[in-house]
Each structure stands twice: as C-alpha cells, then as structure tokens.
Design a protein around this motif. Structure first.
Motif, mmCIF file in Angstrom:
data_model
loop_
_atom_site.group_PDB
_atom_site.id
_atom_site.type_symbol
_atom_site.label_atom_id
_atom_site.label_comp_id
_atom_site.label_asym_id
_atom_site.label_seq_id
_atom_site.Cartn_x
_atom_site.Cartn_y
_atom_site.Cartn_z
ATOM 1 N N UNK A 247 60.069 16.415 -41.420
ATOM 2 C CA UNK A 247 61.363 15.831 -41.760
ATOM 3 C C UNK A 247 61.419 15.529 -43.250
ATOM 4 N N UNK A 248 62.614 15.272 -43.721
ATOM 5 C CA UNK A 248 62.771 14.864 -45.110
ATOM 6 C C UNK A 248 62.355 13.404 -45.250
ATOM 7 N N UNK A 249 62.208 12.948 -46.482
ATOM 8 C CA UNK A 249 61.846 11.549 -46.718
ATOM 9 C C UNK A 249 62.918 10.606 -46.194
ATOM 10 N N UNK A 250 64.151 11.111 -46.059
ATOM 11 C CA UNK A 250 65.249 10.286 -45.542
ATOM 12 C C UNK A 250 65.285 10.265 -44.017
ATOM 13 N N UNK A 251 64.435 11.065 -43.363
ATOM 14 C CA UNK A 251 64.369 11.060 -41.907
ATOM 15 C C UNK A 251 65.096 12.195 -41.227
ATOM 16 N N UNK A 252 65.710 13.109 -41.994
ATOM 17 C CA UNK A 252 66.421 14.223 -41.376
ATOM 18 C C UNK A 252 65.419 15.262 -40.876
ATOM 19 N N UNK A 253 65.560 15.657 -39.627
ATOM 20 C CA UNK A 253 64.627 16.593 -39.002
ATOM 21 C C UNK A 253 64.760 17.991 -39.599
ATOM 22 N N UNK A 254 63.618 18.622 -39.863
ATOM 23 C CA UNK A 254 63.577 20.027 -40.273
ATOM 24 C C UNK A 254 63.080 20.897 -39.121
ATOM 25 N N UNK A 255 62.042 20.413 -38.419
ATOM 26 C CA UNK A 255 61.514 21.163 -37.282
ATOM 27 C C UNK A 255 60.648 20.239 -36.433
ATOM 28 N N UNK A 256 60.375 20.683 -35.204
ATOM 29 C CA UNK A 256 59.494 19.900 -34.335
ATOM 30 C C UNK A 256 58.807 20.815 -33.334
ATOM 31 N N UNK A 257 57.730 20.306 -32.761
ATOM 32 C CA UNK A 257 57.033 20.965 -31.658
ATOM 33 C C UNK A 257 56.626 19.882 -30.676
ATOM 34 N N UNK A 258 56.945 20.083 -29.397
ATOM 35 C CA UNK A 258 56.674 19.077 -28.363
ATOM 36 C C UNK A 258 55.940 19.748 -27.206
ATOM 37 N N UNK A 259 54.897 19.097 -26.725
ATOM 38 C CA UNK A 259 54.164 19.627 -25.577
ATOM 39 C C UNK A 259 53.764 18.489 -24.649
ATOM 40 N N UNK A 260 54.016 18.680 -23.350
ATOM 41 C CA UNK A 260 53.548 17.740 -22.341
ATOM 42 C C UNK A 260 52.605 18.476 -21.402
ATOM 43 N N UNK A 261 51.371 17.998 -21.326
ATOM 44 C CA UNK A 261 50.375 18.551 -20.418
ATOM 45 C C UNK A 261 50.221 17.593 -19.247
ATOM 46 N N UNK A 262 50.437 18.118 -18.055
ATOM 47 C CA UNK A 262 50.424 17.279 -16.864
ATOM 48 C C UNK A 262 49.744 18.044 -15.728
ATOM 49 N N UNK A 263 48.452 18.413 -15.897
ATOM 50 C CA UNK A 263 47.786 19.251 -14.901
ATOM 51 C C UNK A 263 47.720 18.561 -13.536
ATOM 52 N N UNK A 264 47.779 19.348 -12.459
ATOM 53 C CA UNK A 264 47.719 20.815 -12.421
ATOM 54 C C UNK A 264 49.044 21.520 -12.682
ATOM 55 N N UNK A 265 50.115 20.787 -12.938
ATOM 56 C CA UNK A 265 51.378 21.443 -13.283
ATOM 57 C C UNK A 265 51.240 22.151 -14.627
ATOM 58 N N UNK A 266 52.052 23.185 -14.838
ATOM 59 C CA UNK A 266 52.026 23.889 -16.107
ATOM 60 C C UNK A 266 52.589 23.030 -17.227
ATOM 61 N N UNK A 267 52.203 23.345 -18.445
ATOM 62 C CA UNK A 267 52.673 22.584 -19.604
ATOM 63 C C UNK A 267 54.161 22.826 -19.848
ATOM 64 N N UNK A 268 54.804 21.809 -20.398
ATOM 65 C CA UNK A 268 56.171 21.938 -20.888
ATOM 66 C C UNK A 268 56.109 21.954 -22.409
#
Length: 377
Positions: A86-107
């Motif tokens: 993000x910028x210093x002002x807090x504006x998002x440029x990009x993100x990556x999110x992952x939730x691992x909850x085995x045995x279910x597949x990752x989101x």
C-alpha cells in the motif's frame, strides 16, 4: 511459512518491466497472543517494511495467524496469511490472502489495483475464478487499521469512518470507530497500560462489535470481538509469549455453541417443543435467535422460554430474482465442482419439487458421507 520477503517486490510493477531497486527505510514486527475467553488458542505475527520506490513510499505488510482448536472433538489447525502493499497514505496497491484449513483445500485470493478496478483472482478448492471490484482512491488496505491510530490519533468522544477491503470476502466494508474513555488495560505478563477504548463496527459484519484498546503511541495492544457466544481476545505480547506451547486442551468451538437437551423420541413427528433455559448471572436471550421457527420469551433476568416450531412445508415456489453472488461457488460450497454436481444429481434423481430436493439431499448426505471432517462445516 511465508515471510516478509514473499512480498518484497512491488506488485505495481507491470509484467515485462524491470523493478526499480529500492532501499529499505524501516522494518518492524509485533506479536499477539489469541484467546477465546481465558484459553489461549494461537498467535499472530505481523511484519512491516517501508520502501522508497522511484521516490514514492510504499509499505509492505505480512500478517500470519495460527490457531489451534477443536470442532466436535476433531483437532483443527487454521492458518491465515495476508500480504499487502500500500501507499504511505494507506491506499491499497495489491494483496495476497490465503486461508489454510486442512483437510479442506486452501482458499487463496490475490488482487491488484489498476485503472480504477481491483482485479481479483480467487482459487477455492482448485476452482479458479476472476472478478473485478470498482475501486476508489479513498479505499484503504486491510492492513491500514493497525497503524491508523499512530498516524491519526482519536480523542475521547471523537468518531471516524473509512472504507477498507475485507480480503476474506473480497468486498469493501465501511469501518465506524467511536472513541470512548481512557481505561487501564492488563496484558499477559501482568503489564498494565492506560489505553483509549474504541468501539469498532463494520458494515459487512452487522451485529459484531470489536473493542479496541489503543495505547498512547497509537498501538492496538488489546482487542475483544464477539465470537460464537464468547469473546475472542488478542493481546500484544513478546515473541516468546506468542510461541509458547498451547496447553493441549484445545477449545471445542462447536460444542460451546450447543445446549444439551434430552433426545426427542419422535423428533420428525413433533410439531412444537418448548424449553426453559437459564444461565448463572447472564441473559440467555443474548445468545438465542428469534425467527419464523423459534421464539424467545423472557421469564426473568437470567431465564427464558424458547419455543421451537416445525417449519411449514411450502406449497408454492414463486419465481424470484436472485443476485448472482448468492448462487455462485463459495469457500463453503463449491457448487461448480464436478464431484458436488455428481452427488447432487444422484441425490435428487428426477425430483423437481425444491423442498423435496432439499430433503433428498439431506438424507443422501446422511447415508453416504462416511468420512466426516469439520474443518469448514
């Protein structure tokens, strides 16, 4: 595990372009321990680095959460990883999110802001999809909240609102903050600090309030959130405290939401059941939902009468316009998965009545689901 280096290059750089060498300006980290009521279930680790890219300050944040608990006796290990740029002002440029909850597949979801749109790529149970979300310059990164009070402190009685991305929903939520008073707050280790108590509500999570406790440096050293009839607490901690071994008596989140009752001898033939529920020094009405099939009648400050009525069988199914977001695949129901489609067809066969279809699927799952896990349901 994923480290801060995983997001060291700016996702704002287009493919084919050469990333500009950036000089590291600042690096910091903090740790938190996670409790449900008085039982520790995990920890959170946040790392943050500021870089100067072509004369523009950019902040990379890596947030990793690890939780261990049970559902109906089964031990679960949940991991959530979030990387933002993000910028210093807090504006998002990009993100990556992952939730691992085995045995279910990752989101997994990834997003890049470009030309007024947040371009989101989502992978749920190996089913990929791409969506776009209209983006405004005043939308904040999901990591912004952790530094918002350092950069823009609140005083008792003040209010503040802003919009930010909730990556687990791939949607924008409006955040409303109300500063109350300064209060003494104790964190693990017996340390006590004077903190500003701030109430936070979000438009995407109606009915859920988070209490934030912010010290005089603008750091959130404690938070408390309603969680399945209990409270989830996050406390600022040292690395050693965060990484301490858990007790081994993992909290069962499913069992704590159930109220034991005597079995009904003819449950499917019963039209109505009335229960009386009481709690010691608490109001059971706070934890019970009223609706078409369940009514709550207060009998006292700590006692209620709960009437549960059998749902009426619908006789008509008028056509209705349903928004696409309610019928598309989700992390909890991968309706486009070939296996799900196969079993759904096997369950309903030639039945066309929606109510009967639902009953047939319920019975089919009961008969055929042999290996049960409660990672998501």
């Amino acid at each position: 595990g994923a480290g801060l280096t995983a997001c060291s290059q700016s996702p704002a750089v287009e493919p084919g372009e050469r990333a500009v060498e950036s000089s590291k300006l600042k690096e910091e980290e903090d740790w938190k321990v996670i409790y449900i009521q008085d039982q520790r279930i995990g920890y959170e680790h946040r790392q943050r680095r500021m870089e100067d890219q072509s004369g523009k300050k950019v902040i990379h944040t890596q947030n990793d959460s690890y939780l261990k608990f049970k559902r109906f006796g089964q031990a679960l290990n949940l991991e959530v990883h979030l990387q933002t740029t993000e910028t210093a002002e807090g504006e998002l440029l990009s993100y990556s999110y992952q939730m691992k909850n085995p045995p279910a597949g990752s989101t997994i979801s990834r997003g890049v802001v470009k030309d007024g749109q947040l371009h989101i790529e989502t992978d749920i149970a190996n089913q990929a999809s791409n969506t776009q979300l209209k983006w405004k310059a005043d939308y904040y990164s999901p990591s912004y909240l952790e530094r918002a009070f350092r950069e823009s402190p609140l005083q008792p009685g003040e209010k503040k609102s802003f919009s930010m991305l909730l990556p687990e929903f791939s949607k924008i939520t409006e955040v409303n903050l109300v500063a109350l008073e300064y209060e003494p707050v104790e964190i693990p280790g017996g340390i006590q600090e004077k903190c500003l108590h701030i109430k936070m509500k979000q438009s995407l999570l109606p009915g859920m309030t988070t209490d934030l406790y912010v010290d005089q440096q603008g750091e959130i050293i404690k938070s408390a959130t309603d969680f399945l009839g209990a409270k989830m607490y996050l406390y600022q901690a040292s690395k050693a405290q965060a990484l301490e071994e858990l007790s081994g008596r993992e909290l069962d989140l499913a069992m704590q939401t159930l109220i034991p009752v005597s079995p009904l001898s003819a449950a499917h033939d019963t039209e109505q059941v009335v229960y009386q529920i009481s709690m010691q020094q608490d109001d059971p009405a706070k934890y019970l939902v009223a609706g078409d099939t369940q009514q709550v009648k207060r009998l006292g400050a700590d006692r209620v009468e709960l009437t549960v009525t059998k749902a009426a069988v619908p006789v008509a199914f008028p056509a209705a316009e349903i928004d696409a977001e309610f019928v598309k695949p989700s992390p909890f129901l991968q309706s486009s998965d070939a296996g799900v489609i196969k079993h759904a067809k096997a369950a309903v066969q030639s039945e066309t009545n929606p109510w009967q279809q639902a009953l047939l699927m319920e019975k089919y799952v009961h008969r055929n689901l042999k290996k049960k896990n409660f990672s998501t349901a």
